[in-house]
Scaffold this active site. Structure first.
Site, PDB file in Angstrom:
ATOM      1  N   MET A  43       0.849  -1.197   0.000  1.00  0.00           N
ATOM      2  CA  MET A  43       0.000   0.000   0.000  1.00  0.00           C
ATOM      3  C   MET A  43       0.885   1.247   0.000  1.00  0.00           C
ATOM      4  O   MET A  43       0.433   2.338   0.322  1.00  0.00           O
ATOM      5  CB  MET A  43      -0.937  -0.009   1.212  1.00  0.00           C
ATOM      6  CG  MET A  43      -1.912  -1.178   1.170  1.00  0.00           C
ATOM      7  SD  MET A  43      -3.452  -0.888   2.048  1.00  0.00           S
ATOM      8  CE  MET A  43      -2.863  -0.602   3.703  1.00  0.00           C
ATOM      9  N   LEU A  46       6.805   3.103   1.304  1.00  0.00           N
ATOM     10  CA  LEU A  46       7.671   1.922   1.424  1.00  0.00           C
ATOM     11  C   LEU A  46       8.813   2.145   2.409  1.00  0.00           C
ATOM     12  O   LEU A  46       9.324   3.258   2.546  1.00  0.00           O
ATOM     13  CB  LEU A  46       8.227   1.575   0.035  1.00  0.00           C
ATOM     14  CG  LEU A  46       7.146   1.366  -1.038  1.00  0.00           C
ATOM     15  CD1 LEU A  46       7.790   1.200  -2.417  1.00  0.00           C
ATOM     16  CD2 LEU A  46       6.272   0.163  -0.707  1.00  0.00           C
ATOM     17  N   GLY A  49      11.284  -2.866   5.287  1.00  0.00           N
ATOM     18  CA  GLY A  49      10.565  -4.141   5.275  1.00  0.00           C
ATOM     19  C   GLY A  49      10.089  -4.477   3.860  1.00  0.00           C
ATOM     20  O   GLY A  49      10.214  -5.622   3.401  1.00  0.00           O
ATOM     21  N   HIS A  50       9.562  -3.468   3.170  1.00  0.00           N
ATOM     22  CA  HIS A  50       9.139  -3.693   1.779  1.00  0.00           C
ATOM     23  C   HIS A  50      10.349  -4.024   0.890  1.00  0.00           C
ATOM     24  O   HIS A  50      10.261  -4.897   0.014  1.00  0.00           O
ATOM     25  CB  HIS A  50       8.448  -2.445   1.222  1.00  0.00           C
ATOM     26  CG  HIS A  50       7.142  -2.114   1.871  1.00  0.00           C
ATOM     27  ND1 HIS A  50       6.962  -0.999   2.653  1.00  0.00           N
ATOM     28  CD2 HIS A  50       5.953  -2.748   1.859  1.00  0.00           C
ATOM     29  CE1 HIS A  50       5.719  -0.955   3.087  1.00  0.00           C
ATOM     30  NE2 HIS A  50       5.079  -2.014   2.620  1.00  0.00           N
ATOM     31  N   GLY A 160       4.955 -10.099   4.497  1.00  0.00           N
ATOM     32  CA  GLY A 160       5.758  -9.987   5.712  1.00  0.00           C
ATOM     33  C   GLY A 160       5.145 -10.728   6.889  1.00  0.00           C
ATOM     34  O   GLY A 160       3.921 -10.736   7.063  1.00  0.00           O
ATOM     35  N   LYS A 162       5.281  -9.732   9.820  1.00  0.00           N
ATOM     36  CA  LYS A 162       4.692  -8.761  10.761  1.00  0.00           C
ATOM     37  C   LYS A 162       3.172  -8.870  10.714  1.00  0.00           C
ATOM     38  O   LYS A 162       2.494  -8.796  11.729  1.00  0.00           O
ATOM     39  CB  LYS A 162       5.144  -7.338  10.418  1.00  0.00           C
ATOM     40  CG  LYS A 162       4.984  -6.431  11.606  1.00  0.00           C
ATOM     41  CD  LYS A 162       4.466  -5.041  11.352  1.00  0.00           C
ATOM     42  CE  LYS A 162       3.364  -4.868  10.426  1.00  0.00           C
ATOM     43  NZ  LYS A 162       2.545  -3.713  10.482  1.00  0.00           N
ATOM     44  N   VAL A 189      11.094  -6.982   9.596  1.00  0.00           N
ATOM     45  CA  VAL A 189      12.271  -6.109   9.655  1.00  0.00           C
ATOM     46  C   VAL A 189      12.006  -5.070  10.743  1.00  0.00           C
ATOM     47  O   VAL A 189      10.909  -4.496  10.815  1.00  0.00           O
ATOM     48  CB  VAL A 189      12.522  -5.428   8.289  1.00  0.00           C
ATOM     49  CG1 VAL A 189      13.708  -4.467   8.368  1.00  0.00           C
ATOM     50  CG2 VAL A 189      12.780  -6.489   7.223  1.00  0.00           C
ATOM     51  N   SER A 198       6.731  -0.354   9.835  1.00  0.00           N
ATOM     52  CA  SER A 198       5.363  -0.257   9.346  1.00  0.00           C
ATOM     53  C   SER A 198       5.172   1.147   8.794  1.00  0.00           C
ATOM     54  O   SER A 198       5.705   2.120   9.364  1.00  0.00           O
ATOM     55  CB  SER A 198       4.381  -0.493  10.510  1.00  0.00           C
ATOM     56  OG  SER A 198       3.095  -0.015  10.171  1.00  0.00           O
TER      57      SER A 198
HETATM   58  O1  PAF Z   1      -0.077  -5.614   3.741  1.00  0.00           O
HETATM   59  C1  PAF Z   1      -0.495  -4.732   2.961  1.00  0.00           C
HETATM   60  O2  PAF Z   1       0.177  -3.738   2.669  1.00  0.00           O
HETATM   61  C2  PAF Z   1      -1.877  -4.879   2.358  1.00  0.00           C
HETATM   62  O3  PAF Z   1      -2.753  -5.461   3.262  1.00  0.00           O
HETATM   63  C3  PAF Z   1      -1.879  -5.622   1.014  1.00  0.00           C
HETATM   64  C4  PAF Z   1      -1.406  -7.063   1.170  1.00  0.00           C
HETATM   65  C5  PAF Z   1      -0.978  -4.899   0.031  1.00  0.00           C
HETATM   66  C6  PAF Z   1      -3.295  -5.660   0.443  1.00  0.00           C
HETATM   67  O4  PAF Z   1      -3.793  -4.379   0.234  1.00  0.00           O
END
Ligand code: PAF
Length: 295
Positions: A43, A46, A49-50, A160, A162, A189, A198
């Site tokens: 979402m 970033l 962790g991403h 993740g 998390k 992470v 987060s």
């Molecule tokens: O974990 C997230 O960022 C969201 O729940 C996801 C998996 C991208 C779905 O919108």
């Protein structure tokens, strides 16, 4: 076209598209060329962790796709959909640095046609833990992830630890709906003081940010008790609550539970690896974290 990109991690430009049709065409071309597709659903806003999810996917695929979509259907009334942090330029730079091939950022109006009436719902695991406090949340997650899986058609997707419950729910969806996709769950992470990374950490004031570190301390305390031979979930939960509650700035503990890893149902005595999961509001920010006891 990026779909025909010959070598992993070259400096070819990342393709950014909001078009579902173009995303499908890129994926189809890649598949026809025999390339493995990796997807990291996000979402946005970033963080490291991403980036770790992207690296894990990158190692397992030839075409790396990151989706960036703040999915309205997984937010309940009064939740933070409107104020969820958004910064496409910053996110694009993170993706470029991670050698992402395609950044897919669709509009809500394209993802959800007017009058959309089809949902994907997992009904067992979703009812536990966060499901009790965020009705409809996991239905929104499974619906959008199923849509992303259909649009991108990945061979592998990374999530993740998390969001342990989300990861389990998605695994169950993949199993039950026969998606030919390998779901890889990557370790949480953490910041230097242990706070799980987060996008929502951006909401925390300095005082809240310091207070939030107690979540990780509480998980460490639980691991110590488990290592010392404590197997009673109630004893561990009480100790975790004590650590989180110990501070001048009040926090609101939504839940602390020890549950079976496979069912997410509460356990009384830990006889096999169990998930210690918690959700805590620090100020207006809802944070979640977890640890596996006996891993
Ligand atoms: O974990 C997230 O960022 C969201 O729940 C996801 C998996 C991208 C779905 O919108």
């Amino acid at each position: 076209v990026n779909a025909e990109r010959p070598v992993r991690g070259t400096t070819l430009a990342m393709r950014t598209t909001g078009s579902i049709g173009e995303m499908q065409a890129l994926s189809m071309a890649a598949r026809r060329a025999g390339r493995r597709i990796g997807l990291v659903p996000t979402m946005g806003y970033l963080h490291a962790g991403h980036a770790a999810l992207m690296r894990e996917a990158r190692a397992r695929c030839d075409l790396l796709v990151v989706s960036l979509f703040v999915n309205p259907t997984q937010f309940g009334p009064g939740e933070d959909f409107a104020r969820y942090p958004r910064d496409l330029d910053r996110d694009s730079r993170v993706c470029e640095a991670e050698h992402v091939d395609v950044l897919f950022c669709p509009e809500a109006a394209d993802m959800y046609a007017p009058g959309s009436s089809v949902w994907v719902e997992e009904t067992a695991l979703s009812a536990e833990l966060c499901g009790r406090y965020r009705p409809g949340h996991f239905r929104g997650v499974t619906t959008v992830v199923a849509k992303l899986f259909h649009i991108v058609g990945p061979d592998v997707a990374t999530f993740g630890q998390k969001d342990a419950q989300q990861a389990q729910v998605i695994r169950r969806m993949v199993r039950d709906l026969n998606f030919p996709i390998e779901v890889v769950i990557c370790p949480t992470v953490r910041e230097a003081d242990g706070l799980a990374m987060s996008s929502r950490n951006a909401y925390l004031s300095d005082a809240e940010r310091r207070r939030a570190a107690s979540l990780y301390r509480s998980l460490c305390r639980a691991q110590e008790l488990y290592a010392a031979g404590i197997r009673s979930a109630a004893t561990i939960v009480a100790a975790v609550r004590d650590v989180i509650g110990d501070g001048t700035l009040p926090v609101d503990i939504e839940y602390v539970e020890v549950v079976a890893c496979s069912t997410l149902k509460p356990v009384e005595d830990i006889r096999e690896p169990a998930l210690l999961a918690l959700a805590v509001r620090v100020g207006k920010t809802r944070l979640i974290d977890n640890a596996v006891l006996g891993a």
